[in-house]
Design an enzyme around this catalytic site. Structure first.
Site, PDB file in Angstrom:
ATOM      1  N   ALA A 164       0.807  -1.221   0.000  1.00  0.00           N
ATOM      2  CA  ALA A 164       0.000   0.000   0.000  1.00  0.00           C
ATOM      3  C   ALA A 164       0.839   1.269   0.000  1.00  0.00           C
ATOM      4  O   ALA A 164       0.304   2.365   0.124  1.00  0.00           O
ATOM      5  CB  ALA A 164      -0.929  -0.015   1.216  1.00  0.00           C
ATOM      6  N   ASP A 180      -4.508 -11.561  12.144  1.00  0.00           N
ATOM      7  CA  ASP A 180      -5.935 -11.261  12.014  1.00  0.00           C
ATOM      8  C   ASP A 180      -6.650 -12.354  11.220  1.00  0.00           C
ATOM      9  O   ASP A 180      -7.862 -12.286  11.012  1.00  0.00           O
ATOM     10  CB  ASP A 180      -6.155  -9.895  11.368  1.00  0.00           C
ATOM     11  CG  ASP A 180      -5.577  -9.788   9.954  1.00  0.00           C
ATOM     12  OD1 ASP A 180      -4.937 -10.763   9.493  1.00  0.00           O
ATOM     13  OD2 ASP A 180      -5.750  -8.733   9.317  1.00  0.00           O
ATOM     14  N   ASP A 218      -0.186  -3.907  12.886  1.00  0.00           N
ATOM     15  CA  ASP A 218      -0.144  -3.107  11.659  1.00  0.00           C
ATOM     16  C   ASP A 218      -1.429  -2.299  11.550  1.00  0.00           C
ATOM     17  O   ASP A 218      -1.956  -2.043  10.457  1.00  0.00           O
ATOM     18  CB  ASP A 218       0.052  -3.993  10.422  1.00  0.00           C
ATOM     19  CG  ASP A 218       0.491  -3.208   9.186  1.00  0.00           C
ATOM     20  OD1 ASP A 218       0.997  -2.089   9.348  1.00  0.00           O
ATOM     21  OD2 ASP A 218       0.308  -3.715   8.061  1.00  0.00           O
ATOM     22  N   ALA A 274      -4.346  -2.528   3.211  1.00  0.00           N
ATOM     23  CA  ALA A 274      -3.683  -1.330   3.727  1.00  0.00           C
ATOM     24  C   ALA A 274      -3.757  -1.318   5.244  1.00  0.00           C
ATOM     25  O   ALA A 274      -4.652  -0.731   5.837  1.00  0.00           O
ATOM     26  CB  ALA A 274      -4.334  -0.081   3.142  1.00  0.00           C
TER      27      ALA A 274
END
Length: 382
Positions: free
Chosen positions: A145, A251, A276, A311
């Protein structure tokens, strides 16, 4: 500060010279913001706080926080920094590295100077351990990103400019760029942790970065060369090189559950759980910013650029611990990866552990590994 005695049915402790382990039951005694005693069983005197369920653990340490609660750290004003610092304890995080992604060197230098001026005015909350610069010394082939227009080689004058404030604690770079190995040596000599990331390097080039002083790999498997049986890349070296600590965004979107398990099995004691997190973390679906560009937080999954590129994340670090445990990981190992391991990597042996002499940064995690109560320097902040 008043003394504090916490008893818990389950306690994660890291005795000096010994492995992190689970004690049931146990207690922690605090004076003047520092842990003075950690014991097994029940103390003779009455507790100020008794935790009958869940686990009392060290405060969580996150080395990669781009933003949270609607604010992007690189351009957040004082109000934004205050919001992030005071609210991160809701997620169990007691110390973190705000992360500035790729921008022109002069823009990053200005952001560092602004941050240095803000820090003394921030209220009590999660400790800012320094700044993580993720770029601009990255590979255009693995930019993720990041804005390709701002990617550049790590020239000595650029490194010197970014080190002027003394705030930089971690730099992610691609070791295959011209001058990168010299930059790794210069940063390491200055006490900065170097991480290989956003890189198309071979395994051999990654090993050369470790030879020069790099000790981490940023968000393993994401925006880097990976695992190929005839062309091994960054991810392979991260797993087999005992000098390197793979950062993992657990995640379960950035890295599949099975691969998360692989990382922990291949690199025992070296994995660092990171979020992040982007400005969209802790916020409802909508449009936010990362590095000055729009990102969209969907109903499910991580935030995305307009072209569909991931992102950052909307992950909480306590959630990352819970996700790791849900994959069958020992809770002690999962918690260690979010506490002692990252703290030691950035040279903070006073953090990330429940042991005499350590700062009394503690979190009570419930049975689902969500933060219920957080203490920083022995003071309840959530």
């Amino acid at each position: 500060m008043a003394a504090l005695l916490i008893t818990a049915n389950s306690l994660i402790t890291s005795p000096e010279g010994g492995p992190t382990r689970l004690v049931s039951p146990g207690f922690v005694r605090v004076e003047n913001g520092v842990i003075t005693e950690v014991g097994e069983g029940r103390p003779d005197d009455p507790a100020d706080v008794h935790l009958a369920a869940g686990i009392l653990a060290p405060g969580l340490v996150d080395l990669q926080v781009n933003g949270f609660y609607g604010y992007d750290m690189v351009d957040a004003d004082e109000r934004g920094w205050q919001a992030v610092v005071t609210r991160l304890p809701e997620t169990g995080v007691t110390a973190f590295l705000p992360t500035f992604i790729t921008a022109p060197v002069e823009v990053q230098a200005t952001a560092l100077t602004r941050a240095k001026g803000l820090l003394p005015r921030l209220p009590a909350g999660s400790k800012v351990l320094g700044v993580h610069l993720e770029g601009p010394f990255l590979s255009p082939q693995r930019k993720g990103a990041h804005n390709q227009a701002f990617l550049t080689d790590p020239a000595p004058d650029a490194i010197a400019t970014l080190l002027e404030t003394g705030l930089v604690k971690l730099v992610t770079l691609a070791p295959e760029r011209d001058g990168a190995l010299d930059a790794v040596r210069a940063l390491t000599a200055a006490g900065v942790l170097v991480s290989v990331g956003h890189s198309d390097a071979t395994a051999a080039q990654t090993a050369a970065a470790a030879d020069a002083g790099a000790r981490m790999v940023t968000h393993i498997f994401n925006a880097q060369s990976g695992v190929h049986h005839r062309d091994p890349g960054v991810a392979v070296q991260a797993l087999i090189d005992e000098r390197l600590h793979p950062g993992l965004i657990a995640d379960l979107h950035h890295v599949a559950p099975e691969v998360c398990r692989l990382v922990f099995q291949a690199a025992p004691g070296r994995v660092v759980l990171v979020t992040d997190a982007a400005a969209s973390a802790g916020m409802p679906p909508g449009t936010y910013e990362l590095g000055g560009e729009p990102i969209t937080m969907p109903e499910q999954g991580p935030p995305l650029r307009a072209d569909g590129t991931i992102a950052g994340s909307g992950l909480r670090l306590d959630e990352a611990v819970g996700n790791a445990v849900s994959l069958g990981l020992d809770p002690v190992v999962a918690i260690d990866a979010a506490t002692r391991v990252p703290a030691d990597l950035v040279g903070r042996s006073d953090l990330g552990r429940v042991a005499p002499g350590a700062a009394a940064d503690l979190v009570w995690l419930d049975d689902d590994y969500r933060a219920r109560t957080t203490w920083i320097n022995g003071q309840k902040v959530f």
